[in-house]
Design a protein around this motif. Structure first.
Motif, PDB file in Angstrom:
ATOM      1  N   GLN A  58       4.954   2.979  12.750  1.00 49.74           N
ATOM      2  CA  GLN A  58       5.234   1.626  13.241  1.00 49.74           C
ATOM      3  C   GLN A  58       5.833   1.673  14.643  1.00 49.74           C
ATOM      4  OE1 GLN A  58       7.901  -0.021  10.290  1.00 49.74           O
ATOM      5  NE2 GLN A  58       6.269  -0.364   8.796  1.00 49.74           N
ATOM      6  N   HIS A  59       5.053   1.188  15.611  1.00 47.81           N
ATOM      7  CA  HIS A  59       5.539   0.999  16.994  1.00 47.81           C
ATOM      8  C   HIS A  59       6.160   2.272  17.583  1.00 47.81           C
ATOM      9  CE1 HIS A  59       4.727  -3.233  16.406  1.00 47.81           C
ATOM     10  NE2 HIS A  59       5.508  -3.246  15.345  1.00 47.81           N
ATOM     11  N   VAL A  60       5.521   3.405  17.316  1.00 51.67           N
ATOM     12  CA  VAL A  60       6.079   4.685  17.784  1.00 51.67           C
ATOM     13  C   VAL A  60       5.718   4.930  19.247  1.00 51.67           C
ATOM     14  CG1 VAL A  60       5.818   7.200  17.592  1.00 51.67           C
ATOM     15  CG2 VAL A  60       6.330   5.819  15.562  1.00 51.67           C
TER      16      VAL A  60
ATOM     17  N   ARG B  47       2.605   5.386  23.267  1.00 54.22           N
ATOM     18  CA  ARG B  47       3.073   4.015  23.524  1.00 54.22           C
ATOM     19  C   ARG B  47       2.635   3.074  22.401  1.00 54.22           C
ATOM     20  NH1 ARG B  47       0.906   3.502  28.025  1.00 54.22           N
ATOM     21  NH2 ARG B  47      -0.683   1.869  27.873  1.00 54.22           N
ATOM     22  N   ASP B  48       3.594   2.617  21.632  1.00 54.44           N
ATOM     23  CA  ASP B  48       3.390   1.589  20.603  1.00 54.44           C
ATOM     24  C   ASP B  48       2.239   1.944  19.653  1.00 54.44           C
ATOM     25  OD1 ASP B  48       4.122  -0.751  19.307  1.00 54.44           O
ATOM     26  OD2 ASP B  48       2.674  -1.973  20.409  1.00 54.44           O
ATOM     27  N   ILE B  49       2.389   3.098  18.999  1.00 55.29           N
ATOM     28  CA  ILE B  49       1.367   3.574  18.058  1.00 55.29           C
ATOM     29  C   ILE B  49       1.627   2.977  16.675  1.00 55.29           C
ATOM     30  CG2 ILE B  49       0.394   5.606  16.907  1.00 55.29           C
ATOM     31  CD1 ILE B  49      -0.280   5.562  19.850  1.00 55.29           C
ATOM     32  N   ASN B  50       0.579   2.411  16.082  1.00 56.29           N
ATOM     33  CA  ASN B  50       0.659   1.832  14.738  1.00 56.29           C
ATOM     34  C   ASN B  50      -0.569   2.239  13.929  1.00 56.29           C
ATOM     35  OD1 ASN B  50       2.963  -0.400  14.937  1.00 56.29           O
ATOM     36  ND2 ASN B  50       1.771  -0.520  16.827  1.00 56.29           N
TER      37      ASN B  50
ATOM     38  N   LEU C 121       1.640  12.997  18.553  1.00 58.84           N
ATOM     39  CA  LEU C 121       1.720  12.077  17.417  1.00 58.84           C
ATOM     40  C   LEU C 121       1.852  12.852  16.107  1.00 58.84           C
ATOM     41  CD1 LEU C 121       1.537   9.340  16.015  1.00 58.84           C
ATOM     42  CD2 LEU C 121      -0.954   9.458  16.265  1.00 58.84           C
ATOM     43  N   LEU C 122       1.031  13.886  15.945  1.00 55.62           N
ATOM     44  CA  LEU C 122       1.099  14.696  14.726  1.00 55.62           C
ATOM     45  C   LEU C 122       2.459  15.380  14.606  1.00 55.62           C
ATOM     46  CD1 LEU C 122      -1.468  14.586  13.062  1.00 55.62           C
ATOM     47  CD2 LEU C 122      -1.937  16.949  13.676  1.00 55.62           C
ATOM     48  N   ARG C 123       2.986  15.868  15.723  1.00 48.38           N
ATOM     49  CA  ARG C 123       4.284  16.548  15.714  1.00 48.38           C
ATOM     50  C   ARG C 123       5.420  15.575  15.387  1.00 48.38           C
ATOM     51  NH1 ARG C 123       4.561  21.642  17.770  1.00 48.38           N
ATOM     52  NH2 ARG C 123       6.665  21.350  18.597  1.00 48.38           N
ATOM     53  N   CYS C 124       5.274  14.322  15.778  1.00 48.35           N
ATOM     54  CA  CYS C 124       6.266  13.312  15.393  1.00 48.35           C
ATOM     55  C   CYS C 124       6.213  13.066  13.882  1.00 48.35           C
ATOM     56  CB  CYS C 124       6.030  12.003  16.142  1.00 48.35           C
ATOM     57  SG  CYS C 124       6.486  12.027  17.887  1.00 48.35           S
TER      58      CYS C 124
ATOM     59  N   THR D 185       9.291   3.749  14.224  1.00 46.74           N
ATOM     60  CA  THR D 185       9.652   4.250  12.902  1.00 46.74           C
ATOM     61  C   THR D 185       8.445   4.902  12.233  1.00 46.74           C
ATOM     62  OG1 THR D 185      11.196   2.394  12.685  1.00 46.74           O
ATOM     63  CG2 THR D 185      10.677   3.595  10.677  1.00 46.74           C
ATOM     64  N   ILE D 186       8.681   5.995  11.512  1.00 47.28           N
ATOM     65  CA  ILE D 186       7.654   6.602  10.668  1.00 47.28           C
ATOM     66  C   ILE D 186       8.183   6.598   9.243  1.00 47.28           C
ATOM     67  CG2 ILE D 186       6.310   8.677  10.175  1.00 47.28           C
ATOM     68  CD1 ILE D 186       6.590   9.393  13.167  1.00 47.28           C
ATOM     69  N   LEU D 187       7.460   5.928   8.355  1.00 47.88           N
ATOM     70  CA  LEU D 187       7.874   5.803   6.959  1.00 47.88           C
ATOM     71  C   LEU D 187       7.016   6.701   6.081  1.00 47.88           C
ATOM     72  CD1 LEU D 187       8.147   1.898   6.706  1.00 47.88           C
ATOM     73  CD2 LEU D 187       9.979   3.518   7.241  1.00 47.88           C
ATOM     74  N   TYR D 188       7.657   7.348   5.102  1.00 41.94           N
ATOM     75  CA  TYR D 188       6.955   8.110   4.076  1.00 41.94           C
ATOM     76  C   TYR D 188       7.291   7.466   2.744  1.00 41.94           C
ATOM     77  CZ  TYR D 188       5.826  12.035   0.951  1.00 41.94           C
ATOM     78  OH  TYR D 188       5.324  12.815  -0.059  1.00 41.94           O
ATOM     79  N   HIS D 189       6.300   6.851   2.118  1.00 44.26           N
ATOM     80  CA  HIS D 189       6.530   6.048   0.905  1.00 44.26           C
ATOM     81  C   HIS D 189       7.685   5.061   1.120  1.00 44.26           C
ATOM     82  CE1 HIS D 189       3.618   7.993  -1.699  1.00 44.26           C
ATOM     83  NE2 HIS D 189       4.005   9.143  -1.195  1.00 44.26           N
ATOM     84  N   GLY D 190       7.676   4.426   2.292  1.00 39.80           N
ATOM     85  CA  GLY D 190       8.661   3.384   2.575  1.00 39.80           C
ATOM     86  C   GLY D 190      10.012   3.875   3.049  1.00 39.80           C
ATOM     87  N   THR D 191      10.228   5.187   3.097  1.00 41.53           N
ATOM     88  CA  THR D 191      11.508   5.747   3.529  1.00 41.53           C
ATOM     89  C   THR D 191      11.383   6.272   4.953  1.00 41.53           C
ATOM     90  OG1 THR D 191      12.118   6.397   1.283  1.00 41.53           O
ATOM     91  CG2 THR D 191      13.241   7.529   3.072  1.00 41.53           C
ATOM     92  N   ASP D 192      12.284   5.884   5.822  1.00 43.16           N
ATOM     93  CA  ASP D 192      12.306   6.356   7.206  1.00 43.16           C
ATOM     94  C   ASP D 192      12.557   7.869   7.207  1.00 43.16           C
ATOM     95  OD1 ASP D 192      12.815   6.952   9.882  1.00 43.16           O
ATOM     96  OD2 ASP D 192      14.068   5.184  10.221  1.00 43.16           O
TER      97      ASP D 192
END
Length: 256
Positions: free
Chosen positions: A21-23, A34-37, A59-62, A73-80
């Motif tokens: 989300q907006h990474v 820039r603003d990856i979703n 992106l993959l490394r993030c 934010t990057i969520l895994y099953h809804g958890t940051d």
């Protein structure tokens, strides 16, 4: 402290596994992302294509927590994944990564390379780890080389061991960062063959690749990136046959 929910997520059909989300990511004054979703769902095989320097590997490394996004934010099953309750090693066992340059331990045998993570991160017994390692080495055709050192292997063989090592951790998602770009052309096919069989078995995969045949024929989704942004995303048919963006068309005209 490892989060048990991280280690053993309750996978619902159609649930989002990873949600980016907006990474954005800066290195100094240079904006790499820039603003990856985008989202990853169970069984997705997502190929990320684009010219070198477009931000694909960053992106993959993030997503693998090797880089920290500047914002978003990057969520895994809804958890940051940056939350204090998330253990990075536990998370990486579920969201495994196969690197361009294999990242095998040169002082260990093939078998030991596939056992060490299981023992240290998953706390499996030596016997359990060995059985699991042998199972996946057999799957990728590398069991006969279990006692070899990486220096005795070809590039294609090293990458198949790296895939086996990642699979032995029972990941939910596998990330591939240009897994064939360090290989001689004749070695590429053996690694692509393993990846294709994983896709056929329903493994959720996120693949940064220059192999347009894989992106076109194996992926469920193709993401085209340029200059740190997602320019276009869609099915392989959409991206390769009916791209709507001129930058996508220009890239494919050069690449195909």
């Amino acid at each position: 402290m490892a989060n048990d929910q991280m280690a053993q997520p309750d996978v619902m059909n159609g649930e989002t596994i990873i949600d980016v989300q907006h990474v954005s990511k800066n290195f100094g004054n240079h904006e790499v992302l820039r603003d990856i979703n985008f989202s990853v769902h169970p069984g997705d095989v997502t190929s990320i294509i684009g010219a070198s320097g477009s931000g694909k590997s960053t992106l993959l490394r993030c997503i693998n927590m090797l880089e920290t996004p500047t914002s978003g934010t990057i969520l895994y099953h809804g958890t940051d994944i940056r939350g204090r309750e998330v253990n990075a090693s536990t998370y990486r066992s579920k969201v495994g990564m196969v690197f361009q340059n294999f990242n095998l331990f040169s002082n260990m045998t093939v078998l030991e390379n596939c056992m060490i993570g299981q023992q240290k991160v998953l706390k499996r017994s030596k016997e359990e780890a060995r059985a699991q390692a042998m199972r996946y080495l057999e799957k990728v055709g590398m069991l006969p080389y279990m006692n070899a050192k990486p220096s005795q292997l070809s590039g294609g063989q090293k990458q198949r061991v790296a895939i086996s090592r990642a699979l032995a951790m029972d990941p939910e998602v596998l990330l591939f960062d240009e897994p064939t770009s360090a290989l001689d052309p004749e070695m590429v096919g053996e690694v692509i063959g393993v990846m294709r069989s994983l896709a056929d078995e329903g493994m959720t995969m996120l693949v940064v690749t220059h192999e347009m045949g894989f992106a076109r024929n194996v992926s469920s989704t193709v993401v085209f990136m340029a200059d740190g942004v997602i320019v276009e995303e869609g099915t392989p048919t959409h991206i390769f046959e009916n791209p709507t963006q001129s930058r996508t068309r220009d890239f494919l005209a050069r690449y195909l």
